[in-house]
Design a protein around this motif. Structure first.
Motif, PDB file in Angstrom:
ATOM      1  N   ARG A  55     -76.109 -30.669   0.024  1.00 37.74           N
ATOM      2  CA  ARG A  55     -76.489 -29.423   0.964  1.00 37.74           C
ATOM      3  C   ARG A  55     -75.253 -28.247   1.182  1.00 37.74           C
ATOM      4  O   ARG A  55     -75.312 -27.670   2.223  1.00 37.74           O
ATOM      5  N   LEU A  56     -74.412 -28.015   0.142  1.00 37.47           N
ATOM      6  CA  LEU A  56     -73.551 -27.193   0.053  1.00 37.47           C
ATOM      7  C   LEU A  56     -73.751 -26.229  -1.022  1.00 37.47           C
ATOM      8  O   LEU A  56     -73.473 -26.744  -2.118  1.00 37.47           O
ATOM      9  N   SER A  57     -73.862 -24.906  -0.625  1.00 36.42           N
ATOM     10  CA  SER A  57     -74.262 -23.888  -1.267  1.00 36.42           C
ATOM     11  C   SER A  57     -72.984 -23.922  -2.473  1.00 36.42           C
ATOM     12  O   SER A  57     -73.324 -23.176  -3.593  1.00 36.42           O
ATOM     13  N   ILE A  58     -71.768 -23.835  -2.062  1.00 34.76           N
ATOM     14  CA  ILE A  58     -70.709 -23.623  -2.916  1.00 34.76           C
ATOM     15  C   ILE A  58     -70.690 -24.641  -4.036  1.00 34.76           C
ATOM     16  O   ILE A  58     -70.225 -24.175  -5.042  1.00 34.76           O
ATOM     17  N   THR A  59     -71.250 -25.447  -4.108  1.00 33.78           N
ATOM     18  CA  THR A  59     -71.607 -26.478  -5.183  1.00 33.78           C
ATOM     19  C   THR A  59     -72.674 -25.989  -6.153  1.00 33.78           C
ATOM     20  O   THR A  59     -72.791 -26.407  -7.137  1.00 33.78           O
ATOM     21  N   ALA A  60     -73.187 -24.799  -5.875  1.00 32.50           N
ATOM     22  CA  ALA A  60     -74.420 -24.464  -6.754  1.00 32.50           C
ATOM     23  C   ALA A  60     -73.939 -23.358  -7.525  1.00 32.50           C
ATOM     24  O   ALA A  60     -74.872 -22.602  -8.053  1.00 32.50           O
ATOM     25  N   VAL A  61     -72.860 -22.613  -7.344  1.00 34.65           N
ATOM     26  CA  VAL A  61     -72.288 -21.726  -7.831  1.00 34.65           C
ATOM     27  C   VAL A  61     -72.643 -21.559  -9.454  1.00 34.65           C
ATOM     28  O   VAL A  61     -73.285 -20.459  -9.910  1.00 34.65           O
ATOM     29  N   ASP A  62     -72.030 -22.647 -10.231  1.00 28.92           N
ATOM     30  CA  ASP A  62     -72.398 -22.524 -11.731  1.00 28.92           C
ATOM     31  C   ASP A  62     -73.754 -22.615 -11.982  1.00 28.92           C
ATOM     32  O   ASP A  62     -74.390 -22.174 -13.025  1.00 28.92           O
ATOM     33  N   LYS A  63     -74.665 -23.413 -11.269  1.00 32.78           N
ATOM     34  CA  LYS A  63     -76.051 -23.722 -11.604  1.00 32.78           C
ATOM     35  C   LYS A  63     -76.727 -22.449 -11.376  1.00 32.78           C
ATOM     36  O   LYS A  63     -77.557 -22.002 -12.205  1.00 32.78           O
ATOM     37  N   THR A  64     -76.294 -21.762 -10.227  1.00 34.05           N
ATOM     38  CA  THR A  64     -77.020 -20.417 -10.058  1.00 34.05           C
ATOM     39  C   THR A  64     -77.031 -19.357 -11.112  1.00 34.05           C
ATOM     40  O   THR A  64     -77.844 -18.720 -11.697  1.00 34.05           O
ATOM     41  N   ALA A  65     -75.564 -19.592 -11.616  1.00 29.20           N
ATOM     42  CA  ALA A  65     -75.285 -18.573 -12.669  1.00 29.20           C
ATOM     43  C   ALA A  65     -76.152 -18.698 -13.901  1.00 29.20           C
ATOM     44  O   ALA A  65     -76.500 -17.866 -14.734  1.00 29.20           O
ATOM     45  N   GLU A  66     -76.259 -19.929 -14.455  1.00 27.55           N
ATOM     46  CA  GLU A  66     -77.122 -20.388 -15.376  1.00 27.55           C
ATOM     47  C   GLU A  66     -78.559 -20.167 -15.334  1.00 27.55           C
ATOM     48  O   GLU A  66     -79.277 -19.670 -16.273  1.00 27.55           O
ATOM     49  N   ARG A  67     -79.144 -20.459 -14.083  1.00 27.43           N
ATOM     50  CA  ARG A  67     -80.659 -20.512 -13.872  1.00 27.43           C
ATOM     51  C   ARG A  67     -81.066 -19.142 -13.841  1.00 27.43           C
ATOM     52  O   ARG A  67     -82.226 -18.625 -14.449  1.00 27.43           O
ATOM     53  N   ILE A  68     -80.215 -18.016 -13.282  1.00 33.54           N
ATOM     54  CA  ILE A  68     -80.785 -16.780 -13.197  1.00 33.54           C
ATOM     55  C   ILE A  68     -81.016 -16.078 -14.636  1.00 33.54           C
ATOM     56  O   ILE A  68     -81.626 -15.071 -14.644  1.00 33.54           O
ATOM     57  N   LYS A  69     -80.231 -16.762 -15.653  1.00 36.85           N
ATOM     58  CA  LYS A  69     -80.668 -16.277 -16.832  1.00 36.85           C
ATOM     59  C   LYS A  69     -81.927 -16.315 -17.321  1.00 36.85           C
ATOM     60  O   LYS A  69     -82.385 -15.782 -18.485  1.00 36.85           O
ATOM     61  N   THR A  70     -82.562 -17.242 -16.871  1.00 33.77           N
ATOM     62  CA  THR A  70     -83.985 -17.658 -17.280  1.00 33.77           C
ATOM     63  C   THR A  70     -84.865 -16.707 -16.942  1.00 33.77           C
ATOM     64  O   THR A  70     -86.186 -16.907 -17.245  1.00 33.77           O
ATOM     65  N   PHE A  71     -84.546 -15.926 -15.749  1.00 30.67           N
ATOM     66  CA  PHE A  71     -85.548 -14.949 -14.991  1.00 30.67           C
ATOM     67  C   PHE A  71     -85.545 -13.538 -15.783  1.00 30.67           C
ATOM     68  O   PHE A  71     -84.618 -12.952 -16.497  1.00 30.67           O
ATOM     69  N   ASP A  72     -86.769 -13.152 -15.982  1.00 33.08           N
ATOM     70  CA  ASP A  72     -87.027 -11.911 -16.695  1.00 33.08           C
ATOM     71  C   ASP A  72     -87.032 -10.661 -15.638  1.00 33.08           C
ATOM     72  O   ASP A  72     -87.993 -10.122 -15.102  1.00 33.08           O
TER      73      ASP A  72
END
Length: 250
Positions: free
Chosen positions: A104-121
């Motif tokens: 539940r710490l958003s700082i641990t989601a930095v890399d995941k976020t960068a990868e996931r947003i590539k999947t959105f149009d």
């Protein structure tokens, strides 16, 4: 045979360790839990929300405007706590992604976020970061090649230096914020660009930028929590829209 003093110190250490574990578990059980009212924003007219197995949330608009918003949660705060804001922006046509950080710490989601947003149009992204989520947002932007148009920081402490980022930023702060009092707020400004647009909401505290159960060390707000969230949403939406229009002209 263990000397009596060493045995005594060992017992004291184990006692303190046990107390710390119990305190930490209690903290996780009390702070950042979405209130029941968040459920009504998970379903609504104009958008559809989905939750992934890892806790990530996506609010998909019925009529997309071609842009996306990432909402980075504060420390210990679960993403559904921002459902009202996510629904608000989805109704405006934004695809809204709310990553869930490990522990539940958003700082641990930095890399995941960068990868996931590539999947959105989408054609470009905006970021909203509440508390720790502000630092996590800027860490993601500075560390990855993300097409970002603007950022909104809501009561975000800023211990790291992001003063060289060349991105339009809005910072909304409440003068009743117990976690980000005026001294700490002013210190954090040194780590941000000089052209940040600062907005103070009188009577607002730290917790009421989202809908969750409790926030240790915060002050009571003197305005209604709905008023605080609505102000943050509307002020941020106007800021984002202005920079979307500016980007379209360039």
């Amino acid at each position: 045979m263990v000397p009596p003093m060493l045995r005594k110190l060992s017992l004291i250490f184990l006692g303190l360790l046990l107390f710390s574990i119990v305190l930490l578990l209690a903290w996780y059980r009390v702070d950042g839990i979405p209130v029941d009212e968040t459920r009504k924003y998970m379903v609504g007219n104009g958008y559809t929300s989905t939750q992934d197995a890892d806790g990530d949330l996506v609010f998909a608009p019925d009529e997309p405007n071609g842009y996306g918003i990432v909402i980075m949660h504060g420390a210990l705060i679960m993403p559904p706590s921002y459902a009202k804001s996510a629904a608000f922006f989805a109704r405006l046509g934004y695809t809204v992604y709310l990553p869930n950080g490990r522990g539940r710490l958003s700082i641990t989601a930095v890399d995941k976020t960068a990868e996931r947003i590539k999947t959105f149009d989408v054609n470009g992204w905006y970021f909203i970061g509440h508390s720790m989520g502000g630092m996590a947002s800027l860490a993601a932007i500075s560390g990855h090649n993300i097409p970002v148009l603007a950022v909104a920081l809501w009561a975000a402490a800023m211990p790291s230096d992001f003063s060289r980022l060349k991105i339009p930023m809005l910072f909304i702060w409440g003068d009743q914020d117990g976690l980000l009092p005026i001294e700490r707020f002013n210190t954090g400004k040194r780590n941000l660009p000089t052209d940040v647009e600062y907005v103070t909401l009188p009577g607002a505290n730290h917790k009421n930028f989202a809908m969750y159960s409790h926030q240790f060390f915060d002050n009571d707000a003197t305005i209604d929590w709905m008023q605080q969230i609505d102000f943050a949403n509307e002020t941020t939406a106007a800021f984002f829209a202005g920079h979307r229009e500016a980007a379209a002209k360039n």
